[in-house]
Design a protein around this motif. Structure first.
Motif, PDB file in Angstrom:
ATOM      1  N   GLY A  12      37.495 -62.799 -75.152  1.00 32.82           N
ATOM      2  CA  GLY A  12      37.851 -63.266 -73.816  1.00 32.82           C
ATOM      3  C   GLY A  12      38.918 -62.350 -73.247  1.00 32.82           C
TER       4      GLY A  12
ATOM      5  N   ARG B 100      24.550 -70.383 -73.779  1.00 36.69           N
ATOM      6  CA  ARG B 100      25.391 -70.070 -72.616  1.00 36.69           C
ATOM      7  C   ARG B 100      24.901 -70.929 -71.466  1.00 36.69           C
ATOM      8  NH1 ARG B 100      28.546 -65.073 -71.417  1.00 36.69           N
ATOM      9  NH2 ARG B 100      29.115 -65.240 -69.239  1.00 36.69           N
TER      10      ARG B 100
ATOM     11  N   CYS C  65      33.592 -61.638 -73.229  1.00 34.51           N
ATOM     12  CA  CYS C  65      33.083 -62.771 -72.435  1.00 34.51           C
ATOM     13  C   CYS C  65      32.875 -62.404 -70.973  1.00 34.51           C
ATOM     14  CB  CYS C  65      34.010 -63.986 -72.552  1.00 34.51           C
ATOM     15  SG  CYS C  65      34.169 -64.634 -74.219  1.00 34.51           S
TER      16      CYS C  65
ATOM     17  N   HIS D 231      34.176 -60.563 -78.479  1.00 35.29           N
ATOM     18  CA  HIS D 231      33.404 -60.524 -77.235  1.00 35.29           C
ATOM     19  C   HIS D 231      34.376 -60.673 -76.075  1.00 35.29           C
ATOM     20  CE1 HIS D 231      30.249 -62.470 -74.440  1.00 35.29           C
ATOM     21  NE2 HIS D 231      30.075 -61.170 -74.450  1.00 35.29           N
TER      22      HIS D 231
ATOM     23  N   TRP E  96      26.814 -60.145 -74.702  1.00 31.40           N
ATOM     24  CA  TRP E  96      27.251 -59.626 -75.996  1.00 31.40           C
ATOM     25  C   TRP E  96      26.204 -58.659 -76.532  1.00 31.40           C
ATOM     26  CZ3 TRP E  96      25.980 -59.967 -81.326  1.00 31.40           C
ATOM     27  CH2 TRP E  96      27.004 -59.606 -82.192  1.00 31.40           C
TER      28      TRP E  96
END
Length: 167
Positions: free
Chosen positions: A62, A8, A49, A47, A53
């Motif tokens: 998302g 990330r 987002c 996820h 997570w």
């Protein structure tokens, strides 16, 4: 399909944008539609987002309801198109006083994604419209855009989901 790397990338201070890279092992001879289908079915792909997570709990990805995403919702695109999208994305709704943050964010995105896209044999862009496909709180993510690409590198036997957005 096995997740082998997750990165990330946070953008410059003062910007709420990020880029997430999820790299999976693949069968190099599998058709792209099968690879994308396996990606969509992988627990790590579930996820929102928005928050870190913590396990596949909701059928979302998302801003999208997971059921709205199918392999044919990913359209093949050129490397140049993917690079141009990721290059210009941090500038969306840019605060005019944030030019140095924009330049740093652009450099961060390119430093992480360019090697992946350069090695890719095929790149696919998520093309599903948000309207009618968002989950109940999907509006929270991607106010400046939700960009997703799948870069398939058959030589390295990997597929990387490149997700760029804000929260």
């Amino acid at each position: 399909m096995e997740l082998v790397d997750e990165t990330r990338v946070r953008m410059a201070p003062g910007m709420y944008s990020w880029c997430m890279l999820l790299t999976f092992t693949i069968a190099p001879t599998a058709p792209a539609a099968d690879l994308i289908g396996s990606l969509l079915a992988h627990p790590r792909y579930r996820h929102d987002c928005i928050s870190p997570w913590s396990g596949a709990t909701e059928p979302v990805h998302g801003p999208y309801r997971l059921e709205a995403l199918k392999p044919d919702g990913f359209q093949r695109c050129s490397r140049a198109h993917a690079v141009a999208s990721l290059w210009s994305w941090p500038a969306t709704n840019l605060n005019p006083w944030g030019s140095s943050e924009f330049l740093l964010s652009r450099e961060l995105v390119m430093a992480w994604t360019a090697p992946i896209m350069t090695a890719a044999d095929e790149i696919y862009r998520l093309s599903v419209p948000r309207e009618g496909n968002e989950h109940s709180y999907g509006w929270v993510i991607g106010l400046n855009g939700f960009h997703e690409f799948v870069a398939i590198c058959r030589e390295r036997a990997t597929a990387t989901a490149i997700i760029a957005s804000d929260d």
